[in-house]
Design a protein around this motif. Sequence first.
Motif, PDB file in Angstrom:
ATOM      1  N   GLU A  26       0.846  -1.190   0.000  1.00 53.69           N
ATOM      2  CA  GLU A  26       0.000   0.000   0.000  1.00 53.69           C
ATOM      3  C   GLU A  26       0.883   1.241   0.000  1.00 53.69           C
ATOM      4  N   VAL A  27       0.578   2.155  -0.882  1.00 57.06           N
ATOM      5  CA  VAL A  27       1.316   3.414  -0.942  1.00 57.06           C
ATOM      6  C   VAL A  27       0.651   4.385   0.038  1.00 57.06           C
ATOM      7  N   PRO A  28       1.416   5.012   0.933  1.00 55.63           N
ATOM      8  CA  PRO A  28       0.803   5.931   1.890  1.00 55.63           C
ATOM      9  C   PRO A  28       0.271   7.170   1.172  1.00 55.63           C
ATOM     10  N   ALA A  29      -0.799   7.740   1.732  1.00 58.59           N
ATOM     11  CA  ALA A  29      -1.393   8.931   1.142  1.00 58.59           C
ATOM     12  C   ALA A  29      -0.453  10.113   1.342  1.00 58.59           C
ATOM     13  N   ILE A  30      -0.327  10.922   0.315  1.00 57.34           N
ATOM     14  CA  ILE A  30       0.538  12.095   0.381  1.00 57.34           C
ATOM     15  C   ILE A  30      -0.304  13.278   0.846  1.00 57.34           C
TER      16      ILE A  30
END
Length: 98
Positions: free
Chosen positions: A42-46
């Motif tokens: 999962e890519v963390p939210a920017i």
Amino acid sequence: MKRSLIIGGVLLCAMSAASAQFPPPGRSMWDPPVPQPPPRIEVPAIPRMDAPTQPSLRSRPRSSFGDRVSRCLDEAAAAGLNQAERAAYSRSCANHRD
């Protein structure tokens, strides 16, 4: 009778062990096992620059125990309590204050 039961049990065990060695239909005995899919990353939210800031709900740090005892002793003296009553009041007060 006993002998036929023993032979039947041995044959049954041999057949069940042999059937466990046969692969399912459509597969060979020498095929490598099916690989498992890799774990999902999962890519963390920017955070966005124009997003509203969240208010911080930090509580005040608790004062030291000595400061709380001093304040409670001052309150007890102002209330006109004698020395024994001040000691009891300050112990109770300092443990319940913030």
